[in-house]
Motif scaffolding. Structure first.
Motif, PDB file in Angstrom:
ATOM      1  N   ARG A 114       2.739 -33.429 -37.059  1.00  0.00           N
ATOM      2  CA  ARG A 114       2.745 -34.374 -35.872  1.00  0.00           C
ATOM      3  C   ARG A 114       3.820 -34.547 -34.973  1.00  0.00           C
ATOM      4  N   ASP A 115       4.997 -34.867 -35.744  1.00  0.00           N
ATOM      5  CA  ASP A 115       6.094 -34.961 -34.818  1.00  0.00           C
ATOM      6  C   ASP A 115       7.408 -34.802 -35.743  1.00  0.00           C
TER       7      ASP A 115
ATOM      8  N   GLY B 284       4.142 -32.876 -31.337  1.00  0.00           N
ATOM      9  CA  GLY B 284       4.839 -33.355 -30.381  1.00  0.00           C
ATOM     10  C   GLY B 284       6.208 -32.793 -30.161  1.00  0.00           C
ATOM     11  N   ARG B 285       7.317 -33.502 -30.330  1.00  0.00           N
ATOM     12  CA  ARG B 285       8.708 -32.871 -30.008  1.00  0.00           C
ATOM     13  C   ARG B 285       9.126 -32.243 -31.266  1.00  0.00           C
TER      14      ARG B 285
ATOM     15  N   ILE C 247       5.495 -25.780 -29.996  1.00  0.00           N
ATOM     16  CA  ILE C 247       5.889 -27.137 -29.938  1.00  0.00           C
ATOM     17  C   ILE C 247       5.071 -27.743 -28.656  1.00  0.00           C
ATOM     18  N   HIS C 248       4.489 -28.724 -28.883  1.00  0.00           N
ATOM     19  CA  HIS C 248       3.577 -29.306 -27.678  1.00  0.00           C
ATOM     20  C   HIS C 248       4.268 -30.002 -26.895  1.00  0.00           C
ATOM     21  N   SER C 249       5.601 -30.500 -27.141  1.00  0.00           N
ATOM     22  CA  SER C 249       6.504 -31.282 -26.090  1.00  0.00           C
ATOM     23  C   SER C 249       7.739 -30.779 -26.394  1.00  0.00           C
TER      24      SER C 249
ATOM     25  N   LEU D  43       7.898 -17.926 -29.151  1.00  0.00           N
ATOM     26  CA  LEU D  43       7.873 -19.405 -29.350  1.00  0.00           C
ATOM     27  C   LEU D  43       7.229 -20.053 -28.113  1.00  0.00           C
ATOM     28  N   GLY D  44       6.305 -20.861 -28.555  1.00  0.00           N
ATOM     29  CA  GLY D  44       5.693 -21.680 -27.298  1.00  0.00           C
ATOM     30  C   GLY D  44       6.190 -23.172 -27.154  1.00  0.00           C
ATOM     31  N   VAL D  45       6.521 -23.574 -25.855  1.00  0.00           N
ATOM     32  CA  VAL D  45       7.082 -24.981 -26.031  1.00  0.00           C
ATOM     33  C   VAL D  45       6.126 -25.689 -24.754  1.00  0.00           C
ATOM     34  N   GLY D  46       5.572 -26.853 -24.902  1.00  0.00           N
ATOM     35  CA  GLY D  46       4.964 -27.423 -23.951  1.00  0.00           C
ATOM     36  C   GLY D  46       5.548 -28.096 -23.129  1.00  0.00           C
ATOM     37  N   GLY D  47       7.000 -28.606 -23.150  1.00  0.00           N
ATOM     38  CA  GLY D  47       7.684 -29.168 -22.218  1.00  0.00           C
ATOM     39  C   GLY D  47       8.970 -28.327 -22.106  1.00  0.00           C
TER      40      GLY D  47
END
Length: 527
Positions: A100-101, A121-122, A141-143, A165-169
């Motif tokens: 989750r985080d 999350g982060r 990584i969604h954040s 890698l995928g980073v949402g932030g």
């Protein structure tokens, strides 16, 4: 797992886990601050007490020593994990896990394996020290991915491996220190990638490999960024700007910055204090606004220090701090408006098939020609024609003609002797067609000389009583101008020295006419 088997710190953590309360054992004695990895795994996998109404379970632990291997591979972890100032004696294994985080801040780890993990999350690793590789290949990584003030040490290998890698932030790497390769090939970042003040060291290897990375916002390396080894940005796509202001790149006599075919929506700033020891390779780069090297220092003696082949930019600022130490190759580039200064022109500048729309500092043609002559590749006509076209667009027709005349003179030096001699004749008479008034001056001078001579040395008539009145001016014109028909040459015939002068005037007339026609035709065909 029975409660009476738990160590003191573990019992405290067991009681606080369901409520998500923070457990701080940083001031406890070593034995009282130890937590076994198997206990952490048991809590995270649901072995702990059931949460009460309103409770929010979380693993929130500060200052402990984690012993054993924390193996959470392919696990589904529904609670946040926050460990601060903790020490691990084995690499945490989170490969393929769903988290989750995850925050491991200020921790000491022998590495971290979270390849293919999904973090909702982060991922916060700020202030941590990793003595082995950080593996995030194909993770999501969604954040934010936070590496601020982090140290990763794995010399001779991939210290950070985050391919695809995928980073949402954002990726925050302020003051990051990496010993080994920082690899983010094919990564997709929805925010900015900030390496301000970071230090990447992998001498003789790749310091940063961001091949085909996609950055939605800025990709920044300034100020204070340093790198030993090659920085690879080839094929990357950046939705905003790339900046290296104040950075220091060092890869000896090899390529220090490789950004072939990079696409940048706005500007690429490689100036404002950038220092590069090694080459900068930007071949095929597509830059939306300005490419700037203003106040940069580039040094790679005896080799190509800056390669701009096939680069496209709306503006290009070449006002470096000092002349580039090495070759600058802009062959085939489209540079838009060029900003430069004669004081920092490189010693070897390649401009084959280079195009630009304007020169911010055009300079007189006599000085600007020195810019073209700096190429060690030999004579090429296109750079002269390009410069002349720019002068014409600016309304400086005389400067354009000066450039094209210089082109013909440079070409002449490469011709065989007979053609070179004919070139000298064209240059002397009409300036290869770019000095047409010169032919008129020659004509007037020869007319004056011939008229004065024949006025005092009147040639005899061919047929006495039938010849028209003699006129020295029109007689000379008959000799000088091919196809002229004033009737003087056919009525009078010079003798002795006058006959030789008549031959000379006739020959000079044909030479003037031929060179004028050749030169003017050449000049008109280039307009």
């Amino acid at each position: 797992m029975r409660l009476d088997e738990l160590l003191p710190a573990e019992r405290l953590l067991w009681r606080c886990f369901a409520r998500g309360a923070r457990v701080d054992v940083s001031d406890a004695a070593s034995a009282q601050a130890t937590v076994r990895a198997e206990v952490l795994a048991a809590l995270l996998l649901g072995a702990g007490p059931e949460p009460g109404p309103g409770d929010r379970p979380a693993l929130h632990l500060t200052g402990c020593t984690v012993t054993g291997s924390l193996d959470l591979r392919f696990s589904d972890l529904t609670v946040p994990i926050v460990l601060d100032g903790c020490r691990f004696d084995a690499v945490p294994l989170l490969h393929g896990a769903r988290v989750r985080d995850l925050a491991l801040t200020g921790c000491a780890l022998p590495g971290l394996d979270a390849g293919s993990a999904e973090i909702g999350g982060r991922l916060d690793l700020s202030r941590s020290r990793l003595s082995g590789p950080l593996v995030l290949d194909r993770a999501q990584i969604h954040s934010t991915w936070d590496l601020r003030d982090t140290v990763v040490t794995a010399p001779g290998t991939e210290a950070v491996s985050a391919a695809r890698l995928g980073v949402g932030g954002d990726v925050l790497c302020t003051n990051l220190a990496v010993r080994g390769t920082f690899r983010v090939t094919g990564a997709v970042v929805a925010g900015e990638f900030d390496l301000e003040g970071a230090s990447l060291r992998n001498p003789g290897g790749h310091a940063l490999d961001a091949y085909h990375a996609q950055i939605t916002e800025d990709f920044t390396f300034h100020p204070g960024f340093t790198a030993e080894g090659r920085i690879i940005l080839s094929g990357a796509t950046v939705g905003a700007a790339v900046g290296f202001c104040g950075a220091r790149l060092d890869n000896g006599d090899d390529i220090a910055l490789e950004a072939v075919d990079i696409g940048v929506a706005r500007n690429v700033d490689l100036g404002q204090g950038l220092t590069v020891t090694g080459g900068v390779l930007l071949d095929g780069a597509r830059i939306g606004t300005q490419l700037s090297f203003r106040d940069a220092a580039l040094d790679r003696p005896g080799a190509t220090a800056l390669s701009l082949r096939l680069v496209q930019a709306r503006e290009t600022d070449l006002r470096t701090r000092t002349p580039v130490g090495g070759t600058v190759d802009a062959s085939g580039a489209q540079l838009g408006t060029v900003y430069d200064t004669a004081a920092t022109w490189p010693a070897d500048l390649r401009l084959a098939e280079t195009s630009y729309d304007a020169l911010a500092t055009p300079l007189p043609a006599a000085r600007r020609l020195g810019w073209l002559r700096r190429s060690a590749a030999g004579y090429l006509p296109q750079p002269y024609e390009q410069l002349a076209a720019v002068y014409r667009r600016m309304g400086h027709e005389d400067e354009a003609r000066t450039v094209l005349l210089a082109k013909q003179r440079r070409r002449r030096s490469l011709l065989p002797p007979p053609a070179r001699l004919w070139g000298y004749v064209q240059d002397l008479t009409v300036g290869y067609g770019y000095r047409p008034l010169r032919a008129g001056l020659w004509l007037m001078a020869l007319l004056a000389a011939g008229s004065l001579f024949f006025q005092t040395h009147r040639p005899p008539a061919l047929e006495a009583g039938k010849a028209p009145p003699f006129n020295a001016v029109f007689y000379t014109l008959d000799l000088l101008v091919p196809l002229a028909a004033f009737g003087q040459e056919t009525a009078f015939a010079a003798r002795g020295p006058g006959q030789w002068l008549a031959y000379a005037l006739t020959a000079a007339g044909w030479i003037l006419a031929t060179t004028a026609a050749t030169g003017i035709t050449r000049a008109l065909s280039r307009q």
